[in-house]
Design an enzyme around this catalytic site. Structure first.
Site, PDB file in Angstrom:
ATOM      1  N   ASP A  67       0.821  -1.214   0.000  1.00 13.76           N
ATOM      2  CA  ASP A  67       0.000   0.000   0.000  1.00 13.76           C
ATOM      3  C   ASP A  67       0.852   1.261   0.000  1.00 13.76           C
ATOM      4  OD1 ASP A  67      -2.629  -0.500  -0.303  1.00 13.76           O
ATOM      5  OD2 ASP A  67      -3.163  -0.418   1.810  1.00 13.76           O
ATOM      6  N   ARG A  75       7.012   7.618  -7.015  1.00 16.31           N
ATOM      7  CA  ARG A  75       7.621   8.927  -6.755  1.00 16.31           C
ATOM      8  C   ARG A  75       9.113   8.907  -7.039  1.00 16.31           C
ATOM      9  NH1 ARG A  75      10.206  10.222  -2.360  1.00 16.31           N
ATOM     10  NH2 ARG A  75       9.240   8.570  -1.098  1.00 16.31           N
ATOM     11  N   ASP A  88      -4.485   1.483  -8.509  1.00 20.33           N
ATOM     12  CA  ASP A  88      -4.404   1.483  -7.049  1.00 20.33           C
ATOM     13  C   ASP A  88      -5.789   1.622  -6.431  1.00 20.33           C
ATOM     14  OD1 ASP A  88      -2.647   1.473  -4.691  1.00 20.33           O
ATOM     15  OD2 ASP A  88      -3.407   3.495  -4.379  1.00 20.33           O
ATOM     16  N   ASP A  92      -7.669  -1.452  -4.504  1.00 17.63           N
ATOM     17  CA  ASP A  92      -7.960  -1.237  -3.080  1.00 17.63           C
ATOM     18  C   ASP A  92      -9.369  -1.727  -2.757  1.00 17.63           C
ATOM     19  OD1 ASP A  92      -5.516  -0.190  -2.409  1.00 17.63           O
ATOM     20  OD2 ASP A  92      -6.178   1.903  -2.330  1.00 17.63           O
TER      21      ASP A  92
END
Length: 200
Positions: A67, A75, A88, A92
């Site tokens: 997660d 990044r 994502d 989720d």
């Protein structure tokens, strides 16, 4: 769940070295996202649904790093993308449903009281509605981050219930279903109220 700077810094000390190592061997953030979602879902569905709660927790705890890992990797590598965010968000929802759904499978197979299973169904359904309301609101340019029961809190409630059930306190699952059903529903109402006021 990681809103304050000290907690973020502590998590960063653990996650950053792992992210660098994974990037070095050529794994992408999206691959981590997909793998962790599938692995967590498979782990809980194959263990919690049959009452192996501690085993399930032991399997998913190391996977929960995904997660934070995928975002950190994106990044660091400068590869953040709309596709990554989409994956994502969708996955989720898959893992959230697997967590609650596997507990519900166990209560149904254990012939739990009708109201326990009913709360489980409401918890499962409302857990999907909470993020949907936010996504729909933001598609209408309405910020919608309010709510008492967000994803981190839901995962914490489920995790504590599974741990207690693994220690023999199986009634914790019934309590967790009731808590999730109630507070998820409250969160939906909170978010719908905010959106309705904004759109007026």
């Amino acid at each position: 769940m990681l809103d304050n700077q000290k907690t973020r810094a502590l998590a960063s000390n653990v996650i950053d070295p792992v992210a660098k190592a994974v990037l070095r061997i050529g794994i992408t953030p999206n691959q981590v996202t997909v793998f962790c979602a599938i692995a967590v879902s498979a782990a809980v569905l194959s263990t919690w649904s049959s009452g192996k709660f501690i085993l399930g927790l032991l399997l998913i705890l190391p996977l929960s790093i995904g997660d934070l890992l995928d975002g950190t990797m994106a990044r660091m590598s400068g590869s953040s993308s709309a596709l990554g965010g989409f994956l994502d968000s969708v996955l989720d929802r898959v893992t959230d449903a697997a967590l609650v759904g596997s507990l519900l499978m166990w209560t149904i197979s254990s012939h739990a009281d009708f109201w326990v299973n009913m709360c489980g169904v409401i918890a499962l359904a409302s857990g999907g509605v909470v993020p949907y309301v936010r996504a729909k609101a933001e598609s209408l340019n309405v910020p919608c981050k309010v709510g008492i029961m967000e994803r981190g809190e839901r995962a914490l409630v489920v995790g504590i219930a599974a741990l207690l059930a693994g220690l023999g306190v199986t009634s914790a699952i019934s309590v967790a279903f009731a808590v999730l059903a109630f507070f998820n529903s409250v969160t939906v109402v909170q978010r719908m109220t905010v959106v309705a006021q904004a759109l007026r």
